[in-house]
Design an enzyme around this catalytic site. Structure first.
Site, PDB file in Angstrom:
ATOM      1  N   ASP A 117      94.863  63.668  51.839  1.00 14.75           N
ATOM      2  CA  ASP A 117      96.084  64.472  51.996  1.00 14.75           C
ATOM      3  C   ASP A 117      95.699  65.737  52.767  1.00 14.75           C
ATOM      4  O   ASP A 117      94.581  65.850  53.286  1.00 14.75           O
ATOM      5  CB  ASP A 117      96.761  64.727  50.635  1.00 14.75           C
ATOM      6  N   CYS A 139      91.414  64.364  48.203  1.00 18.96           N
ATOM      7  CA  CYS A 139      92.502  65.324  48.027  1.00 18.96           C
ATOM      8  C   CYS A 139      91.869  66.633  47.572  1.00 18.96           C
ATOM      9  O   CYS A 139      90.656  66.803  47.714  1.00 18.96           O
ATOM     10  CB  CYS A 139      93.574  64.807  47.070  1.00 18.96           C
ATOM     11  N   THR A 184      91.423  68.132  44.508  1.00 19.60           N
ATOM     12  CA  THR A 184      90.521  67.991  43.357  1.00 19.60           C
ATOM     13  C   THR A 184      89.894  66.604  43.244  1.00 19.60           C
ATOM     14  O   THR A 184      88.949  66.417  42.479  1.00 19.60           O
ATOM     15  CB  THR A 184      91.291  68.221  42.048  1.00 19.60           C
ATOM     16  N   HIS A 203      76.072  51.520  38.168  1.00 24.81           N
ATOM     17  CA  HIS A 203      76.668  51.077  36.912  1.00 24.81           C
ATOM     18  C   HIS A 203      78.096  50.564  37.071  1.00 24.81           C
ATOM     19  O   HIS A 203      78.505  49.666  36.334  1.00 24.81           O
ATOM     20  CB  HIS A 203      76.686  52.228  35.893  1.00 24.81           C
ATOM     21  N   HIS A 216      75.827  45.793  33.239  1.00 26.17           N
ATOM     22  CA  HIS A 216      76.943  46.485  33.889  1.00 26.17           C
ATOM     23  C   HIS A 216      77.980  45.488  34.410  1.00 26.17           C
ATOM     24  O   HIS A 216      79.170  45.783  34.426  1.00 26.17           O
ATOM     25  CB  HIS A 216      76.427  47.370  35.019  1.00 26.17           C
TER      26      HIS A 216
END
Ligand code: RB5
Length: 156
Positions: A11, A68, A70, A101, A136
């Site tokens: 964004d 973005c 955060t 993992h 995993h």
């Protein structure tokens, strides 16, 4: 393992970091598809998360990168797509473990928290670290089973 091609989207808050990363990805030998956005004009992150996540979900691209401010909004949207394992990584250790993992297939970055130099280190580590498999894989299988159950495709 290096993916041969990658799709990247952001964004407005992630746009500067996306632009900084594109030449770096090309230098790493990847064909880069840019899903936008194309400026710092305000846009809605779900639109760009959906473009990248859908492309990875259906297998058009093996891996993607989303950015973005955060990384939180992009993660929320991307992880709704079947088969997508999007990981928000703020340092190289998270990037390494998200591959070893979690077999993450979308790397999410925080454009307002992570500088370009750090982001390049994260991206390099993320692209070159293989999935470990073993225990995993069993855990990823459980994610897949949950996905199927919630989609109504199994009676589990
Ligand atoms: C945009 O202001 C911001 O909300 C967005 O980039 C992102 O951080 C959302 O999770």
């Amino acid at each position: 393992m290096n993916a041969e091609k990658i799709i990247i989207g952001a964004d407005h808050a992630g746009y500067p970091l996306k632009e900084a990363l594109k030449p770096f990805l090309a230098e790493m030998g990847l064909a880069v598809a840019d899903a936008g956005t194309d400026s710092e004009r305000a846009v809605d992150y779900p639109d760009f998360a959906a473009k990248v996540a859908e492309a990875v979900s259906v297998g058009v691209f093996p891996r993607g990168i989303l950015i973005c401010g955060t990384g939180v909004g992009m993660s929320m949207v991307a992880n709704r797509f079947p088969g997508v394992r999007a990981a928000l990584c703020r340092d190289e250790e998270e990037a390494r473990i998200s591959r070893m993992h979690n077999d993450a297939n979308i790397l999410v970055l925080a454009g307002r928290k992570t500088d370009a130099e750090t982001a390049m280190k994260i991206v390099r580590t993320w692209l070159t670290t293989p999935f470990e498999g073993g225990r995993h894989q069993r855990r990823l299988d459980k994610i897949g089973e949950t996905e199927l159950r919630l989609s109504g495709k199994t009676g589990l």
